[in-house]
Design an enzyme around this catalytic site. Structure first.
Site, short mmCIF file in Angstrom:
data_model
loop_
_atom_site.label_atom_id
_atom_site.label_comp_id
_atom_site.label_asym_id
_atom_site.label_seq_id
_atom_site.Cartn_x
_atom_site.Cartn_y
_atom_site.Cartn_z
CB VAL A 154 4.57 7.09 4.41
CG1 VAL A 154 5.94 7.21 5.08
CG2 VAL A 154 3.90 8.45 4.31
CB ALA A 175 4.94 0.91 3.42
CE LYS A 176 -1.39 1.44 8.83
NZ LYS A 176 -1.38 0.24 9.67
N GLY A 177 -0.48 3.59 4.18
CA GLY A 177 -1.14 4.52 3.28
C GLY A 177 -2.45 4.99 3.88
#
Ligand code: NAD
Length: 433
Positions: free
Chosen positions: A77, A122-124
């Site tokens: 994201v 962001a992050k995943g």
């Protein structure tokens, strides 16, 4: 008239998130809504903070060692790219969900802006329990996931880093996979890499060091002497143990430490180095002979000056906040204080230094790693620690004075500083088309 047309045209909520008020995304939205009254005209851009810019869900199929095919759900994201490329970790956990990753990405946007790094957020994550995979399966999951999200990451687009259950080895596989796909060794696509692949000195200890720096600055403002200060720490992993060592070296007393296995207490101060050696050998602080055993709930009632939650989210509940006897809480973990406890602590005049500044040392040294990779010129550890200190002390001073000026908590102060920077960038860029 115009307003009603706007509300008719704009979807009020995202169709792909739950409406649970207890979700991390809902918590994030409430935090943003709270600071919009301080944004003046910039508040008309609030919608850009209330929805992620880009959400990617991917299927991650791999062949298991047995020959069977397993599928995992993966996400990346990019919440905001207004101030620069996306930046944020990748989490491997069976409970990871899109909504959690969205909230974590949004908090990265806030953290990066609060300390003025030239990044968005962001992050995943992958819904997987890495403890159930062999090392080869873990490598295959990592490489396939990297390839799937490869269409949106890159050193100028979005730069992943380690988070829960991911580490330097996983970053090395991600860097290698991305490099193979683009046909060029691209060290700057991830941070938190091994030193031999463009990692940065000081990265491993950076978050703990940041907790110490921001704690030192907060204590100075609260006129709490560091020398002899009594400190209780929950969590003695990467962040807690490194922060403990620096506080002890500065003359503070680490009187209590609690981890998943138990707690230890010593009024005169625990030997942080000996405790770290005990944890390395036994996996927990439990059974450490340099102190006496401490019950879980007792930890939150100790007569101390500073409490440092450095383990999990949601640990400082309303009930624990009612009994806390410290003067200052340093949020080394992400989201350790539940929203209701924030109000209890404020009413009891206990200062909370929020996670977005307190644990930002990790992402700041990740930023240094990225800069060093671009210039292919590497700094000494002294230089890194000095620059980290300068950025964090400056960010804390700005957030502290903002909170004082508006008579709000430091958490709200940090959100005001961050959201103003993000919305100003959005406003100056304007809308395309
Ligand atoms: P870690 O895995 O190295 O250590 C976690 C510690 O928490 C361990 O001591 C563990 O025993 C303890 N713990 C786990 N469950 C517990 C429980 N129920 N009660 C008490 N203690 C418990 O993790 P870390 O890297 O030190 O991260 C700690 C926190 O800091 C997390 O919230 C993480 O998101 C946050 N954080 C870490 C970094 C980083 O660079 N490592 C950066 C920013 C934020």
């Amino acid at each position: 008239m115009a307003e009603s047309r706007l509300s008719l045209l704009t979807s009020p909520a995202l169709s792909y998130v739950s409406s649970s008020p207890a979700s991390p995304w809902a918590t994030y939205l409430a935090q943003v809504d709270r600071v919009m009254p301080y944004m003046g005209d910039l508040a008309r851009w609030a919608g850009t903070l209330r929805r992620p810019k880009r959400v990617l869900t991917v299927d991650v199929p791999i062949q298991l060692d047995s020959g069977e095919i397993a599928h995992f759900e993966g996400y990346r994201v990019q919440h905001s790219l207004s101030r620069g490329p996306g930046k944020g970790g990748v989490r491997y956990h069976p409970d990871v969900s899109l909504e959690e990753v969205m909230a974590l990405a949004a908090w990265m946007t806030i953290k990066n802006a609060a300390v003025n790094l030239p990044y968005g957020g962001a992050k995943g994550g992958i819904r997987v329990d890495p403890a159930l995979l062999s090392i080869k399966e873990l490598e295959r999951v990592t490489r396939r996931y990297t390839s799937e999200i490869g269409i949106i990451i890159g050193p100028q687009q979005d730069i992943p880093a380690p988070d829960v259950n991911t580490n330097a080895q996983i970053m090395a596989w991600m860097m290698d996979t991305y490099s193979a796909n683009v046909g060029a060794t691209t060290t700057g696509v991830v941070t938190g890499k091994p030193i031999s692949l463009g990692g940065s000195l000081g990265r491993v200890k950076a978050t703990g060091r940041g907790v110490f720096i921001t704690g030192r600055e907060a204590m100075r403002r609260l006129k709490l002497p560091l020398e002899g200060a009594r400190i209780a720490i929950q969590g003695f992993g990467n962040v807690g143990a490194n922060a403990a060592e620096l506080f002890a070296m500065a003359g503070a007393r680490i009187v209590a430490v609690q981890d998943h296995g138990g707690g230890v207490f010593r009024a005169g101060g625990l030997d942080a180095r000996a405790l770290a050696a005990h944890v390395a050998e036994h996996g927990s602080v439990a059974g450490f002979e340099g102190g006496e055993a401490l019950e879980t709930e007792e930890f939150w009632t100790l007569d101390v000056d500073v409490v440092i939650p450095a383990a999990l989210e949601g640990q400082l509940t309303e009930a624990r906040a009612e009994r806390l006897r410290a003067r200052l809480v340093l949020e080394a973990a992400n989201g350790p204080t539940v929203p209701g406890a924030d109000d209890v602590l404020a009413a009891r005049n206990i200062t909370v230094l929020p996670d977005v500044i307190c644990n930002a040392g990790g992402v700041i040294v990740s930023y240094f790693e990225w800069v060093q990779d671009f210039s292919s010129f590497f700094w000494t550890e002294e230089e890194i620690n000095m620059r980290l200190d300068r950025i964090l002390s400056g960010a804390l001073a700005h957030i502290w004075s903002t909170a004082e000026r508006h008579k709000v908590s430091l958490r709200t102060g940090a959100f005001i500083v961050a959201c103003a920077r993000i919305l100003e960038a959005r406003n100056e860029r304007g809308l395309y088309p």
